[in-house]
Design a protein around this motif. Structure first.
Motif, mmCIF file in Angstrom:
data_model
loop_
_atom_site.group_PDB
_atom_site.id
_atom_site.type_symbol
_atom_site.label_atom_id
_atom_site.label_comp_id
_atom_site.label_asym_id
_atom_site.label_seq_id
_atom_site.Cartn_x
_atom_site.Cartn_y
_atom_site.Cartn_z
ATOM 1 N N ASP A 158 39.711 44.811 33.178
ATOM 2 C CA ASP A 158 39.573 44.846 33.768
ATOM 3 C C ASP A 158 37.698 46.119 34.320
ATOM 4 O OD1 ASP A 158 40.436 45.962 36.960
ATOM 5 O OD2 ASP A 158 39.596 47.905 36.364
ATOM 6 N N THR A 159 36.972 46.201 33.419
ATOM 7 C CA THR A 159 35.704 46.256 33.379
ATOM 8 C C THR A 159 35.134 45.362 33.512
ATOM 9 O OG1 THR A 159 35.502 48.418 31.878
ATOM 10 C CG2 THR A 159 34.062 47.099 32.051
ATOM 11 N N LEU A 160 35.395 44.128 32.872
ATOM 12 C CA LEU A 160 34.531 42.680 32.927
ATOM 13 C C LEU A 160 35.135 41.931 34.426
ATOM 14 C CD1 LEU A 160 33.372 40.617 31.289
ATOM 15 C CD2 LEU A 160 35.396 39.271 31.279
ATOM 16 N N ALA A 161 35.847 42.359 34.923
ATOM 17 C CA ALA A 161 36.453 42.466 36.036
ATOM 18 C C ALA A 161 35.948 42.343 37.180
ATOM 19 C CB ALA A 161 37.729 41.636 36.444
ATOM 20 N N LEU A 162 35.350 43.716 37.248
ATOM 21 C CA LEU A 162 34.955 44.566 37.733
ATOM 22 C C LEU A 162 33.354 44.267 37.852
ATOM 23 C CD1 LEU A 162 35.720 48.250 37.986
ATOM 24 C CD2 LEU A 162 35.477 46.840 39.612
#
Length: 287
Positions: A158-162
């Protein structure tokens, strides 16, 4: 904790099918699926030499790997939660878990569609996940270790997606929508994993916490390598002349190591702080 679970269950009561929520006709083949700075060969000669068309193709390979990581993680989560059918789970917990199963199945269909559109069906996009899979199959939703690993896996991706969503470079609208829909649900899933982890820590001894933190650092390094670094076959799928060399260069890249550490940091801070707050001081987990 029951109040928190009831709140989360209320937020997840209405289901939205992500496949139906995406305007698939909005796809723009002239835009990358991920920003160039987030690609695993960023800063390396192999990416610098790519033509625009090759860079667009590579962004689809990298996006497909993010989807493959989601498919794998969500499949493990669903299989472990449903193994015993939630028959012995308290209703508040069961509602939250089953809502997550429902949503993760929808995410998985969305990910399969994106992998198919990238033309990468059947291509091994992830690194070696055998040990991680064996460990996951030994854990159950009754254990704090299970929810710690769920939270870390969800938080890293999710951090990469953000990072991709915050980029102003203009990625493909369909790719952006996929990332947004997944992030919307994952925020609640991570909150649920935090809550379920905290409810289970009471029966975890100090020695068990310390052992788990040490093991977690080892497993996290394998997870980051398997999901955030390219495989030789995924690079070969886009026609790179030396896919093995490019994969080795990515593995040794300080820029990729920095990005991986940034993606792992939020989860590590929470899990490490939570485990230590319930017992004796333990060594800091590091990727």
């Amino acid at each position: 904790m029951s109040v928190q679970l009831k709140h989360l269950a209320g937020l997840g009561a209405e289901y939205r099918d992500p496949i139906a929520a995406i305007d698939w006709g909005a796809a723009d083949d002239t835009r990358p699926w991920l920003p160039p700075a987030l690609l695993s060969l960023s800063g390396l000669a192999a990416q610098d030499r790519m033509t625009r068309e090759e860079l667009l193709r590579f962004s689809r390979v990298e996006f497909a790997r993010l989807c493959a990581a989601g498919l794998w993680l969500e499949g493990l989560l669903i299989s472990r939660i449903m193994r015993n059918g939630c028959l012995t789970t308290m209703p508040d917990e069961a509602r939250v878990m089953l809502q997550e199963v429902r949503e993760e199945a929808g995410h998985s269909l969305m990910f399969v569609e994106m992998i198919d559109r990238a033309g990468l069906g059947g291509v091994p996009l992830l690194g070696d996940i055998r040990l991680l899979t064996r460990v996951a199959h030994r854990l159950t939703p009754d254990q704090p270790e299970f929810w710690a690993m769920v939270f870390i896996g969800e938080s890293v991706t999710d951090t990469l997606a953000l990072k991709a969503l915050r980029d102003q470079g203009g990625i493909c609208p369909v790719a952006r929508r996929v990332l947004h829909l997944h992030h919307h649900d994952e925020a609640r899933h991570m909150a649920a994993a935090k809550t379920l982890l905290q409810t289970r820590l009471g029966g975890m001894s100090g020695a068990r916490r310390r052992l788990f933190e040490i093991a977690l650092g080892f497993l996290l390094r394998r997870f980051l390598k398997a999901t955030l670094y390219p495989t030789e076959r995924s690079l070969a799928a886009m026609g790179l002349p030396d896919p093995a060399g490019a994969a080795r260069a990515a593995a040794a890249s300080p820029e990729r190591a920095r990005l991986s550490a940034e993606c792992a940091a939020p989860a590590l801070r929470f899990v490490g702080r939570t485990l230590r707050s319930r017992g004796e001081a333990a060594p800091e987990v590091r990727p």
